[in-house]
Design an enzyme around this catalytic site. Structure first.
Site, PDB file in Angstrom:
ATOM      1  CG  ASP A  68      -2.147  -0.889   1.009  1.00 17.39           C
ATOM      2  OD1 ASP A  68      -2.354  -1.356  -0.135  1.00 17.39           O
ATOM      3  OD2 ASP A  68      -2.884  -1.130   1.979  1.00 17.39           O
ATOM      4  N   GLY A  69       2.023   1.201   0.646  1.00 19.52           N
ATOM      5  CA  GLY A  69       2.917   2.354   0.641  1.00 19.52           C
ATOM      6  C   GLY A  69       3.395   2.687  -0.763  1.00 19.52           C
ATOM      7  CG  ASN A 142      -4.794   5.617   2.652  1.00 19.07           C
ATOM      8  OD1 ASN A 142      -5.758   5.329   1.952  1.00 19.07           O
ATOM      9  ND2 ASN A 142      -3.975   4.703   3.138  1.00 19.07           N
ATOM     10  CG  ASP A 143      -4.049   8.334   6.842  1.00 16.32           C
ATOM     11  OD1 ASP A 143      -2.923   8.711   6.484  1.00 16.32           O
ATOM     12  OD2 ASP A 143      -4.279   7.172   7.240  1.00 16.32           O
ATOM     13  CB  ALA A 184      -5.043   3.242   6.388  1.00 15.95           C
ATOM     14  CB  SER A 186      -8.905   5.932  10.339  1.00 13.24           C
ATOM     15  OG  SER A 186     -10.150   6.203  10.949  1.00 13.24           O
ATOM     16  CG  LEU A 187      -9.623  -0.832  10.828  1.00 15.07           C
ATOM     17  CD1 LEU A 187     -11.105  -0.803  11.179  1.00 15.07           C
ATOM     18  CD2 LEU A 187      -9.367  -1.796   9.674  1.00 15.07           C
ATOM     19  CB  SER A 188      -4.832   0.848  13.636  1.00 20.79           C
ATOM     20  OG  SER A 188      -4.500   0.039  12.534  1.00 20.79           O
ATOM     21  CD  GLN A 243       4.276   7.459   0.494  1.00 29.69           C
ATOM     22  OE1 GLN A 243       5.318   7.523  -0.141  1.00 29.69           O
ATOM     23  NE2 GLN A 243       3.870   6.351   1.089  1.00 29.69           N
TER      24      GLN A 243
END
EC number: 2.7.1.23
Length: 289
Positions: A68-69, A142-143, A184, A186-188, A243
């Site tokens: 994903d990165g 993503n975030d 990502a 946020s879920l954790s 990033q």
């Protein structure tokens, strides 16, 4: 003839094994594989003179190989050109990568035969303001993560929605996420899962020192403003998609809103979001046994 640009992650693709398979599959299916001269040389092509900066312009579709990165890094290169991006997963989880590394040949065939769809994912624009001046700006798939720096002290973040005060979050920070980023960080941190085709913004506190603090969701037309409290004498960090990182301090303002740019992502497998989610989470759990 479809021109397919390739962005490999050499750290994950040992000896460019899967990049070779991808290039060979593209040629076999009648497409044109476009790689930068450094990669071409490692693949045995000594005549290529394509600069990495020109790959996106020369391509119809982009394919990246990695996790994903890698996808997030490639997305930053492709989105400004409006080119659709497909990910081949060489990592462990790979929510963003649509293709398994063992299914490259079939994926290429579908690309060349135009048997794919393109999802237009919502993105965010974020700016950092200091003393009334913009000191940094970025685009987000993503975030945006606002977190404490190296010193382990509570960070106080004043949060506003459309300039209306929402709450003061004492804790390790705050995650501002797109629906794509809901799987990502946020879920954790306890944030909700959101289908990626829904336009909204998710805000998830990181380890808040509050009894009542929870994630909240707001419509995509709202503007999220986060002010680092003046009492925060130590530095904090703003990280975009894992990033880019920016140092912030007390009094700095982080303003995030829906971007006019959308990220075109190639989809081949036809699975819905919940099928993918179940499979990814279950597979990771099984692999850890």
């Amino acid at each position: 003839m479809l021109k397919i640009g390739i962005i490999p992650n050499e750290d994950k693709d040992e000896e460019l094994k899967y990049t070779r398979i991808l290039v060979d599959s593209i040629k076999k299916c009648g497409g044109t594989a476009i790689v930068c001269d450094d990669i071409a040389l490692k693949l045995g092509d000594k005549e290529s003179n394509i600069n990495e900066d020109n790959i996106v312009d020369m391509s119809d579709v982009m394919v990246c190989l990695g996790g994903d990165g890698t996808f997030l890094k490639a997305a930053r290169m492709t989105v400004v050109k409006g080119k659709p991006l497909l990910g081949v997963n060489l990592g462990k989880l790979g929510f963003l990568a649509d293709v398994d590394k063992n299914d490259i040949e079939n994926a290429v065939k579908r690309l060349v035969e135009d048997k794919f769809t393109v999802d237009e994912r919502m993105m965010l624009d974020t700016v950092i303001v200091r003393d009334g001046k913009i000191i940094a700006e970025d685009i987000v798939l993503n975030d945006v993560v606002i977190s404490r720096g190296a010193i382990s002290r509570i960070l106080h973040l004043k949060t506003y929605i459309n300039d209306a005060f929402m709450d003061l979050y004492p804790g390790d920070g705050l995650i501002i996420s797109t629906p794509t980023g809901s799987t990502a960080y946020s879920l954790s941190a306890g944030g909700p899962l959101v289908e990626p085709d829904v336009d909204l913004i998710i805000c998830t506190p990181i380890c808040p020192h509050l009894l009542y603090s929870r994630s909240f969701i707001t419509t995509a037309d709202r503007v999220i403003k986060v002010v680092v409290a003046e009492s925060s004498s130590h530095e904090a960090m703003v990280t975009v998609d894992g990033q880019n990182g920016y140092e912030v301090r007390g009094g700095d303002v982080i303003i995030t809103k829906k971007s006019r740019i959308r990220m075109p992502m190639v989809r081949l497998n036809g699975k819905n979001f919940f099928d993918v989610l179940r499979g990814k989470i279950y597979d990771r759990g099984e692999s850890m046994k």
